[in-house]
Design a protein around this motif. Structure first.
Motif, PDB file in Angstrom:
ATOM      1  N   ARG A 285      -8.346  -6.765  -2.756  1.00  0.00           N
ATOM      2  CA  ARG A 285      -8.801  -5.859  -3.798  1.00  0.00           C
ATOM      3  C   ARG A 285      -9.897  -4.956  -3.268  1.00  0.00           C
ATOM      4  O   ARG A 285     -10.578  -5.287  -2.292  1.00  0.00           O
ATOM      5  N   GLN A 286     -10.039  -3.834  -3.931  1.00  0.00           N
ATOM      6  CA  GLN A 286     -11.000  -2.838  -3.466  1.00  0.00           C
ATOM      7  C   GLN A 286     -11.584  -2.086  -4.646  1.00  0.00           C
ATOM      8  O   GLN A 286     -10.857  -1.698  -5.571  1.00  0.00           O
TER       9      GLN A 286
ATOM     10  N   ALA B  35     -10.833  -3.984 -10.062  1.00  0.00           N
ATOM     11  CA  ALA B  35     -10.564  -3.420  -8.734  1.00  0.00           C
ATOM     12  C   ALA B  35      -9.129  -2.920  -8.689  1.00  0.00           C
ATOM     13  O   ALA B  35      -8.337  -3.189  -9.596  1.00  0.00           O
ATOM     14  N   VAL B  36      -8.819  -2.229  -7.619  1.00  0.00           N
ATOM     15  CA  VAL B  36      -7.424  -1.961  -7.279  1.00  0.00           C
ATOM     16  C   VAL B  36      -6.955  -3.133  -6.426  1.00  0.00           C
ATOM     17  O   VAL B  36      -7.607  -3.488  -5.439  1.00  0.00           O
ATOM     18  N   TYR B  37      -5.856  -3.717  -6.810  1.00  0.00           N
ATOM     19  CA  TYR B  37      -5.314  -4.877  -6.108  1.00  0.00           C
ATOM     20  C   TYR B  37      -4.120  -4.453  -5.256  1.00  0.00           C
ATOM     21  O   TYR B  37      -3.207  -3.760  -5.737  1.00  0.00           O
TER      22      TYR B  37
ATOM     23  N   GLY C  27      -0.717  -4.595 -13.263  1.00  0.00           N
ATOM     24  CA  GLY C  27      -2.117  -4.325 -13.547  1.00  0.00           C
ATOM     25  C   GLY C  27      -2.300  -3.758 -14.945  1.00  0.00           C
ATOM     26  O   GLY C  27      -1.331  -3.430 -15.633  1.00  0.00           O
ATOM     27  N   GLY C  28      -3.551  -3.655 -15.359  1.00  0.00           N
ATOM     28  CA  GLY C  28      -3.832  -3.102 -16.671  1.00  0.00           C
ATOM     29  C   GLY C  28      -5.263  -3.322 -17.090  1.00  0.00           C
ATOM     30  O   GLY C  28      -6.101  -3.763 -16.292  1.00  0.00           O
ATOM     31  N   LEU C  29      -5.531  -3.024 -18.353  1.00  0.00           N
ATOM     32  CA  LEU C  29      -6.854  -3.195 -18.945  1.00  0.00           C
ATOM     33  C   LEU C  29      -6.840  -4.426 -19.833  1.00  0.00           C
ATOM     34  O   LEU C  29      -6.021  -4.524 -20.761  1.00  0.00           O
TER      35      LEU C  29
ATOM     36  N   GLN D  59       0.970   0.153  -2.614  1.00  0.00           N
ATOM     37  CA  GLN D  59       0.166   1.301  -3.045  1.00  0.00           C
ATOM     38  C   GLN D  59      -0.993   0.889  -3.946  1.00  0.00           C
ATOM     39  O   GLN D  59      -1.892   1.691  -4.204  1.00  0.00           O
ATOM     40  N   GLY D  60      -0.978  -0.341  -4.419  1.00  0.00           N
ATOM     41  CA  GLY D  60      -2.069  -0.849  -5.245  1.00  0.00           C
ATOM     42  C   GLY D  60      -1.795  -0.735  -6.731  1.00  0.00           C
ATOM     43  O   GLY D  60      -1.041   0.134  -7.179  1.00  0.00           O
ATOM     44  N   THR D  61      -2.417  -1.620  -7.493  1.00  0.00           N
ATOM     45  CA  THR D  61      -2.335  -1.587  -8.948  1.00  0.00           C
ATOM     46  C   THR D  61      -3.728  -1.846  -9.507  1.00  0.00           C
ATOM     47  O   THR D  61      -4.441  -2.723  -9.029  1.00  0.00           O
TER      48      THR D  61
END
Length: 123
Positions: free
Chosen positions: A38-39, A92-94, A9-11, A115-117
């Protein structure tokens, strides 16, 4: 028991691409349907994509069809989510998840979660 760890993940900016990885341990992912969800804050976790065990049949949410691609490398015990043409609404958090149920797309069908990314797409 399956342990799942997401990464990648990232920006990024709108239109960019990212590839998420989900490394599994404890059991072989070849025995599971693997999914990405995703959330965003205040919302329920929503389905993004899944890839079934044995056939590797895939399912996608309408919002990501044609832009996202899920794949699995059983030898590396890893699942990937290639995300292209990213939009700000993809922020989102994936989460990566696993289930023995064939082709499941509901979050309640999944037994194991990472745990999500965080993925953030700027406009």
């Amino acid at each position: 028991q399956v342990q799942l760890v997401e990464s990648g993940g990232g920006l990024v900016q709108a239109g960019d691409s990212l590839r998420l990885s989900c490394a599994a341990s404890g059991r072989s992912i070849s025995d599971y349907t693997m999914g990405w969800f995703r959330q965003t804050p205040g919302k329920e976790r929503s389905f993004v994509a899944s890839i079934a065990w044995m056939t590797s049949s895939t399912n996608y949410a309408d919002s990501v069809k044609g832009r996202f691609s899920i794949s699995r490398d059983n030898a590396k015990n890893t699942v990937y989510l290639q995300m292209n043409s990213l939009k700000p609404e993809d922020t989102a958090v994936y989460y990566c998840a696993a289930t023995p149920a064939y082709g499941a797309i509901r979050a309640t069908s999944y037994n194991y979660w990472g745990q999500g990314t965080q993925v953030t797409v700027s406009s």
